[in-house]
Design a protein around this motif. Structure first.
Motif, PDB file in Angstrom:
ATOM      1  N   CYS A 113      41.627  79.733 -48.525  1.00  0.00           N
ATOM      2  CA  CYS A 113      42.648  80.569 -49.175  1.00  0.00           C
ATOM      3  C   CYS A 113      44.003  79.859 -49.173  1.00  0.00           C
ATOM      4  O   CYS A 113      44.424  79.316 -48.155  1.00  0.00           O
ATOM      5  CB  CYS A 113      42.771  81.912 -48.453  1.00  0.00           C
ATOM      6  N   ARG A 114      44.669  79.885 -50.329  1.00  0.00           N
ATOM      7  CA  ARG A 114      46.022  79.330 -50.432  1.00  0.00           C
ATOM      8  C   ARG A 114      46.953  80.380 -51.034  1.00  0.00           C
ATOM      9  O   ARG A 114      47.919  80.043 -51.699  1.00  0.00           O
ATOM     10  CB  ARG A 114      46.017  78.070 -51.327  1.00  0.00           C
ATOM     11  N   ASN A 115      46.619  81.656 -50.823  1.00  0.00           N
ATOM     12  CA  ASN A 115      47.387  82.695 -51.508  1.00  0.00           C
ATOM     13  C   ASN A 115      48.761  82.952 -50.898  1.00  0.00           C
ATOM     14  O   ASN A 115      49.529  83.733 -51.446  1.00  0.00           O
ATOM     15  CB  ASN A 115      46.590  84.008 -51.574  1.00  0.00           C
ATOM     16  N   CYS A 116      49.056  82.343 -49.744  1.00  0.00           N
ATOM     17  CA  CYS A 116      50.433  82.401 -49.257  1.00  0.00           C
ATOM     18  C   CYS A 116      50.741  81.121 -48.501  1.00  0.00           C
ATOM     19  O   CYS A 116      49.830  80.352 -48.186  1.00  0.00           O
ATOM     20  CB  CYS A 116      50.679  83.638 -48.397  1.00  0.00           C
TER      21      CYS A 116
ATOM     22  N   MET B  57      51.653  80.637 -45.483  1.00  0.00           N
ATOM     23  CA  MET B  57      51.285  80.486 -44.072  1.00  0.00           C
ATOM     24  C   MET B  57      50.019  79.630 -44.021  1.00  0.00           C
ATOM     25  O   MET B  57      49.712  79.015 -43.020  1.00  0.00           O
ATOM     26  CB  MET B  57      51.024  81.846 -43.430  1.00  0.00           C
ATOM     27  N   GLY B  58      49.271  79.674 -45.162  1.00  0.00           N
ATOM     28  CA  GLY B  58      48.041  78.898 -45.266  1.00  0.00           C
ATOM     29  C   GLY B  58      48.347  77.470 -45.649  1.00  0.00           C
ATOM     30  O   GLY B  58      49.501  77.053 -45.570  1.00  0.00           O
TER      31      GLY B  58
ATOM     32  N   CYS C  21      44.357  78.519 -45.322  1.00  0.00           N
ATOM     33  CA  CYS C  21      43.466  78.982 -44.257  1.00  0.00           C
ATOM     34  C   CYS C  21      42.026  78.781 -44.704  1.00  0.00           C
ATOM     35  O   CYS C  21      41.735  78.843 -45.897  1.00  0.00           O
ATOM     36  CB  CYS C  21      43.657  80.469 -44.001  1.00  0.00           C
TER      37      CYS C  21
ATOM     38  N   GLY D 116      41.706  84.397 -41.580  1.00  0.00           N
ATOM     39  CA  GLY D 116      42.898  83.673 -41.980  1.00  0.00           C
ATOM     40  C   GLY D 116      44.061  84.139 -41.115  1.00  0.00           C
ATOM     41  O   GLY D 116      43.934  85.107 -40.344  1.00  0.00           O
ATOM     42  N   ILE D 117      45.200  83.487 -41.263  1.00  0.00           N
ATOM     43  CA  ILE D 117      46.347  83.807 -40.407  1.00  0.00           C
ATOM     44  C   ILE D 117      46.755  85.277 -40.547  1.00  0.00           C
ATOM     45  O   ILE D 117      47.112  85.944 -39.580  1.00  0.00           O
ATOM     46  CB  ILE D 117      47.517  82.853 -40.741  1.00  0.00           C
ATOM     47  N   CYS D 118      46.644  85.819 -41.771  1.00  0.00           N
ATOM     48  CA  CYS D 118      47.014  87.227 -41.984  1.00  0.00           C
ATOM     49  C   CYS D 118      45.919  88.179 -41.535  1.00  0.00           C
ATOM     50  O   CYS D 118      46.102  89.390 -41.538  1.00  0.00           O
ATOM     51  CB  CYS D 118      47.331  87.468 -43.455  1.00  0.00           C
TER      52      CYS D 118
ATOM     53  N   ALA E 156      42.737  87.945 -42.968  1.00  0.00           N
ATOM     54  CA  ALA E 156      41.726  88.040 -44.032  1.00  0.00           C
ATOM     55  C   ALA E 156      40.415  87.407 -43.568  1.00  0.00           C
ATOM     56  O   ALA E 156      40.412  86.294 -43.032  1.00  0.00           O
ATOM     57  CB  ALA E 156      42.226  87.346 -45.295  1.00  0.00           C
TER      58      ALA E 156
ATOM     59  N   ILE F 229      38.482  86.799 -48.495  1.00  0.00           N
ATOM     60  CA  ILE F 229      38.921  85.556 -49.146  1.00  0.00           C
ATOM     61  C   ILE F 229      38.007  85.209 -50.334  1.00  0.00           C
ATOM     62  O   ILE F 229      38.477  84.894 -51.428  1.00  0.00           O
ATOM     63  CB  ILE F 229      38.976  84.397 -48.120  1.00  0.00           C
TER      64      ILE F 229
ATOM     65  N   ARG G  44      38.609  87.703 -53.165  1.00  0.00           N
ATOM     66  CA  ARG G  44      39.900  87.464 -53.830  1.00  0.00           C
ATOM     67  C   ARG G  44      39.842  86.230 -54.713  1.00  0.00           C
ATOM     68  O   ARG G  44      40.348  86.226 -55.836  1.00  0.00           O
ATOM     69  CB  ARG G  44      41.001  87.274 -52.769  1.00  0.00           C
TER      70      ARG G  44
ATOM     71  N   ILE H 100      49.052  88.234 -51.167  1.00  0.00           N
ATOM     72  CA  ILE H 100      48.858  88.567 -49.742  1.00  0.00           C
ATOM     73  C   ILE H 100      49.197  90.037 -49.479  1.00  0.00           C
ATOM     74  O   ILE H 100      50.214  90.558 -49.956  1.00  0.00           O
ATOM     75  CB  ILE H 100      49.685  87.663 -48.788  1.00  0.00           C
TER      76      ILE H 100
END
Ligand code: BF8
Ligand code: SF4
Length: 627
Positions: free
Chosen positions: A49-52, A54-55, A57, A69-71, A73, A78, A81, A199
């Motif tokens: 995931c590269r949707n934000c 922070m990634g 991820c 993921g960090i959030c 997810a 993932i 999405r 996100i």
């Protein structure tokens, strides 16, 4: 180990040019694929995931490393999405193409696009009546203007649902309404996908995927269908005609202009400009015997279907066409155009001309195409090609002799008229078992699969088992190259299908057009279902995309399955990192929309899955189900 040339393509013409590329040290898509190996397994599974920011991820598929993921997810979130974003991109491509077609149509109706006219008034009037526009007291252009406004509203609609879905059997529409997946505004569905995948918005795999189905439907029964309908009004409904395909259609003594991409708005004008006496005279002065326009990809399918313009190849043959050394101009608009063409055309005398305000590529001559002076621009483009003819380097030219005849132009309207005006003969043939069922085989080439191997072998197996095949996109071109689009190909069909093809004078594989023309397959399925008084999911029919690769193909998959058609994918989608998404798409959807996906790379096994599905549907309809 480096693959052998025969492992890259089953097509002889392509093999010859691949050999030439090797000898000349020219890089192709196959070489770049090898350099990518091994491909990233997180990407293949869809768990990156590269949707934000922070990634990025990624989820460890073996359960040892990170499972969130960090959030927070999970793999399910993932993967779902990512899939939703893919569908959104595919639907956007088809629907934005449709928007441009409608805008051209609107400008034409206002007298601002002088090169375009209403070619099919009957289709204009029938579409207007479908959209509730009374034609009385109005000129065709006035009707067109109101229709264009109505169609444009489908894109930006804020209330209610799309109107084209009214073509679907009532039971299906009711099901979509109950599931909350009846598509609303075309643009709205795509925007909502982007919103939901930001996100911290939609974080339930099933909920996300339902939006995927709705967005797919806004493409198939919205954007794609509108593109097909409007293009038919502007350029005519395709009718059966003969033509030729493969790299051998390139001419050794004429100026070769390739039209590549997807929008007939441009290529229609190029085809016309190539017949302009002024340019033909110039070609003669430059030592050429004429001007030869050939297509690649779906732009090629559009001009093939309406004018019989030959096709030089499928998606994976775009570079090979240039490597023949015989192409004066490669003219492109949007979608499926490899950016590699920029560097490649630099190795030959080929001019690379990009025409869409939306799509530029490295090393192109930019000649933006606007409706107001469409024909003039087309003429300038063809003139550049003609003037380039003397720059050919004879030692660099190899045109393979492979050139295959084909019969194309089977719009739903043309099929109906081949049947004598009513679906009755086809229904009777299906009931009697001569036609065992209908197979819709569509989609791209993918460098991960031997070029055309999946397409040709799957289709051959289906017709051998009396399944009438309808085809679009690159599958149609692949079938044409293999000689399957000829009435004579019925010799490869089972006895029942052979007899039906002979009686009607049709091939066992019917070319229905470009990828947006899969909407023609939807219309045909609806007509058959309505005629039988059943839902589309009850028909003895199945779909396949043996070599799919594009995001558009994912959107197509979403709407075909949501419309009730079981579909086999020949290349593996990036979903296997989520158990929930995988099982929903391959099983769960059956109890939701009455159809699901299967993944089967082996074309013969894929055909078997389709045949078994058709057997089951025949049985449920009370028809003979023992093959
Ligand atoms: O729209 S089949 S490779 S050319 S995406 Fe592209 Fe796929 Fe070919 Fe046509 Ni469709
Ligand atoms: Fe990572 Fe979540 Fe950001 Fe995706 S949205 S990159 S999973 S933190």
């Amino acid at each position: 180990m480096k693959p052998e040339i025969y492992e890259k393509s089953i097509d002889l013409a392509s093999q010859k040019i691949l050999k030439k590329a090797e000898e000349e040290g020219i890089e192709t898509v196959w070489d770049r694929y090898e350099k990518q190996l091994p491909q990233c397994s997180f990407g293949q599974l869809g768990v990156c995931c590269r949707n934000c920011n922070m990634g990025p991820c990624r989820i460890d598929p073996f359960g040892e490393g990170a499972q969130k993921g960090i959030c927070g997810a999970t793999a399910d979130i993932i993967v779902a999405r990512n899939l939703l974003r893919t569908i959104a991109a595919g639907a956007a491509a088809h629907s934005d193409h449709a928007r441009d077609a409608v805008l051209t149509f609107k400008k034409m109706s206002e007298g601002e696009a002088g090169s375009y006219r209403i070619k099919d008034e009957a289709k204009l009037l029938s579409l207007a009546s479908e959209y509730g526009i009374p034609p009385e007291g109005k000129s065709p252009k006035e009707v067109a203007s109101i229709l264009a406004d109505t169609l444009l509203q489908e894109f930006g609609k804020q209330d209610g649902h799309l109107l084209c879905t009214r073509r679907v059997p009532e039971s299906r529409l009711k099901l979509w309404a109950e599931l909350g997946i009846e598509p609303r505004g075309i643009d709205r569905e795509i925007v909502e996908c982007m919103h939901r995948t930001h996100i911290g918005v939609d974080n339930d795999a099933v909920h996300i995927l339902l939006q995927g189905l709705r967005t797919g439907l806004s493409d198939g029964w919205g954007g794609s269908m509108i593109a097909t309908d409007v293009q038919d009004i502007l350029f005519g409904i395709p009718q059966p005609r003969r033509s030729t395909v493969n790299l051998g259609v390139l001419s050794k003594d004429k100026v070769n202009v390739i039209v590549h991409g997807h929008e007939p708005i441009l290529s229609e004008m190029i085809v016309e400009a190539a017949e302009d006496p002024e340019l033909l005279k110039l070609a003669e002065e430059k030592g050429a015997a004429g001007i030869n326009v050939a297509g690649i990809c779906c732009t090629g399918n559009e001009t093939l279907m309406r004018h019989g313009t030959p096709i030089a190849g499928t998606f994976l043959q775009q570079e090979l066409a240039v490597i023949t050394g015989a192409v004066e101009a490669m003219v492109v608009d949007v979608q499926c155009v490899m950016p590699s063409l920029g560097e490649l055309t630099g190795c030959y005398h080929t001019k690379f001309i990009s025409t869409s305000p939306k799509a530029d590529f490295p090393n192109t001559i930019r000649m933006e195409f606007h409706e107001g002076r469409a024909y003039e621009t087309a003429k300038e483009i063809v003139r550049i090609a003609v003037e380039n003819f003397p720059n050919r380097v004879p030692e660099k030219i190899t045109i393979p002799e492979e050139k295959q005849e084909c019969m194309v132009g089977f719009s739903a309207e043309a099929i109906l008229s081949a049947l004598g005006g009513s679906p009755d003969p086809l229904i009777e043939a299906i009931k009697g078992g001569d036609v065992w069922g209908i197979g819709a085989v569509v989609g791209c080439n993918n460098v991960k699969v031997t070029h055309n191997y999946g397409h040709v072998n799957l289709v051959k197996e289906l017709i051998k088992n009396n399944v009438l095949v309808v085809t679009t996109g690159c599958n149609a071109i692949a079938c044409a190259e293999a000689g399957l689009l000829l009435p004579e190909a019925s010799e490869l069909a089972g006895d029942g299908l052979k007899a039906v093809c002979k009686a009607l004078g049709i091939p066992p594989v019917l070319h229905m057009g470009s990828c947006v023309d899969i909407s023609r397959i939807l219309v045909l399925s609806s007509a058959l279902a309505n005629y039988l008084g059943v839902d589309i999911s009850d028909l003895p029919a199945a779909g396949a995309a043996p070599e799919w690769m594009s995001e558009k193909a994912v959107s197509i998959g979403a709407y075909v399955v949501s419309s009730g058609v079981f579909t086999v994918l020949g290349t593996i989608p990036a979903i296997l990192g989520s158990q929930a998404v995988t099982s929903l798409l391959t099983e769960g959807l059956n109890s939701v929309v009455g159809a699901s996906f299967a993944v089967e790379p082996d074309p013969l096994k894929a055909a078997k899955l389709m045949l078994e599905h058709i057997d089951a549907k025949r049985k449920a309809l009370g028809l003979d189900s023992q093959r």
